[in-house]
Design a protein around this motif. Sequence first.
Motif, mmCIF file in Angstrom:
data_model
loop_
_atom_site.group_PDB
_atom_site.id
_atom_site.type_symbol
_atom_site.label_atom_id
_atom_site.label_comp_id
_atom_site.label_asym_id
_atom_site.label_seq_id
_atom_site.Cartn_x
_atom_site.Cartn_y
_atom_site.Cartn_z
ATOM 1 N N ASN A 143 0.966 -1.059 0.135
ATOM 2 C CA ASN A 143 -0.038 0.057 0.016
ATOM 3 C C ASN A 143 0.843 1.142 0.129
ATOM 4 O O ASN A 143 1.887 1.281 0.732
ATOM 5 C CB ASN A 143 -1.001 -0.031 1.132
ATOM 6 N N GLY A 144 0.438 2.099 -0.757
ATOM 7 C CA GLY A 144 1.264 3.637 -0.779
ATOM 8 C C GLY A 144 0.753 4.550 0.012
ATOM 9 O O GLY A 144 0.072 4.082 1.124
ATOM 10 N N GLN A 170 -8.259 -10.135 8.713
ATOM 11 C CA GLN A 170 -9.652 -10.942 7.765
ATOM 12 C C GLN A 170 -8.981 -11.589 6.877
ATOM 13 O O GLN A 170 -9.492 -12.826 6.346
ATOM 14 C CB GLN A 170 -10.388 -9.875 7.472
ATOM 15 N N LEU A 171 -8.006 -10.969 5.914
ATOM 16 C CA LEU A 171 -7.797 -11.727 4.958
ATOM 17 C C LEU A 171 -6.893 -13.057 5.229
ATOM 18 O O LEU A 171 -6.764 -13.980 4.342
ATOM 19 C CB LEU A 171 -6.616 -10.651 4.171
ATOM 20 N N TYR A 204 2.322 -7.844 4.247
ATOM 21 C CA TYR A 204 1.761 -6.538 4.144
ATOM 22 C C TYR A 204 2.989 -5.325 4.054
ATOM 23 O O TYR A 204 3.746 -5.544 5.401
ATOM 24 C CB TYR A 204 0.454 -6.281 5.083
ATOM 25 N N TYR A 205 2.976 -4.529 3.398
ATOM 26 C CA TYR A 205 3.979 -3.512 3.481
ATOM 27 C C TYR A 205 3.334 -2.293 3.124
ATOM 28 O O TYR A 205 2.481 -2.024 2.084
ATOM 29 C CB TYR A 205 5.135 -3.877 2.627
ATOM 30 N N ILE A 259 2.004 -9.989 -6.299
ATOM 31 C CA ILE A 259 2.001 -8.766 -5.662
ATOM 32 C C ILE A 259 0.714 -8.035 -6.074
ATOM 33 O O ILE A 259 0.313 -7.950 -7.166
ATOM 34 C CB ILE A 259 3.244 -7.870 -6.062
ATOM 35 N N VAL A 260 0.276 -7.657 -4.827
ATOM 36 C CA VAL A 260 -1.068 -6.910 -5.028
ATOM 37 C C VAL A 260 -0.659 -5.337 -4.563
ATOM 38 O O VAL A 260 -0.121 -5.157 -3.293
ATOM 39 C CB VAL A 260 -2.372 -7.207 -3.903
ATOM 40 N N LEU A 261 -0.802 -4.533 -5.689
ATOM 41 C CA LEU A 261 -0.370 -2.979 -5.566
ATOM 42 C C LEU A 261 -1.296 -2.036 -5.503
ATOM 43 O O LEU A 261 -2.152 -1.982 -6.313
ATOM 44 C CB LEU A 261 0.898 -2.805 -6.349
ATOM 45 N N ASN A 262 -1.571 -1.254 -4.257
ATOM 46 C CA ASN A 262 -2.121 0.021 -4.467
ATOM 47 C C ASN A 262 -1.275 1.064 -4.146
ATOM 48 O O ASN A 262 -0.999 1.370 -2.791
ATOM 49 C CB ASN A 262 -3.296 0.044 -3.413
ATOM 50 N N ALA A 263 -0.834 1.704 -5.193
ATOM 51 C CA ALA A 263 0.312 2.594 -5.070
ATOM 52 C C ALA A 263 -0.402 4.036 -4.943
ATOM 53 O O ALA A 263 0.409 5.317 -4.631
ATOM 54 C CB ALA A 263 1.262 2.842 -6.205
ATOM 55 N N ALA A 264 -1.810 4.108 -4.655
ATOM 56 C CA ALA A 264 -2.421 5.338 -4.075
ATOM 57 C C ALA A 264 -1.997 6.280 -4.989
ATOM 58 O O ALA A 264 -2.119 6.398 -6.200
ATOM 59 C CB ALA A 264 -2.359 5.464 -2.692
ATOM 60 N N ALA A 265 -1.767 7.536 -4.421
ATOM 61 C CA ALA A 265 -1.530 8.703 -5.237
ATOM 62 C C ALA A 265 -0.522 8.626 -6.116
ATOM 63 O O ALA A 265 -0.421 9.204 -7.523
ATOM 64 C CB ALA A 265 -1.315 10.042 -4.400
#
Length: 136
Positions: A7-8, A33-34, A45-46, A68-74
């Motif tokens: 997560n970003g 939960q995951l 998680y990072y 890899i699951v990536l939510n780099a946000a902004a």
Amino acid sequence: MKILIINGPNLNLLGKREPGTYGSQNFESYFDQLQEKFPEVELEYYQSNIEGEIIDRLQAAEEAFDGIVLNAAAYTHTSVGIGDAVKAIATPVVEVHISNVTAREEFRHNSFIAPYAKGIIIGFGLRGYELAIKSF
Ligand code: DQA
């Protein structure tokens, strides 16, 4: 199977940040939960607010993870460097966004990661991470 969730920026504030857009649950409790939901998957998680740290983590994850699951946000909308890192590694990356970014401001419509992602999941809230894990 080993999957890394990255997560970003500002996603450390989930739960209290714009709950109308991102919901009221923090990521740590969702991550618990995951882990319960996917006992057969080794999840890590990072989170970082720093662009270069996200690039370092992506590079280090190659070979150590199956996906890899990536939510780099902004940074999704601004970072050529994160896009290049996703392109550079062989590990498949699924891009996730909690909100439906295409229904929001124009600047959120562009992703520097999308061209190199295995797929993109947007607008399903935190459930998007679960869908991403299932996609591997
Ligand atoms: C986000 C969408 C981005 O536009 C925003 O900057 C975020 C979160 C999402 O998950 O919906 O921080 O990636």
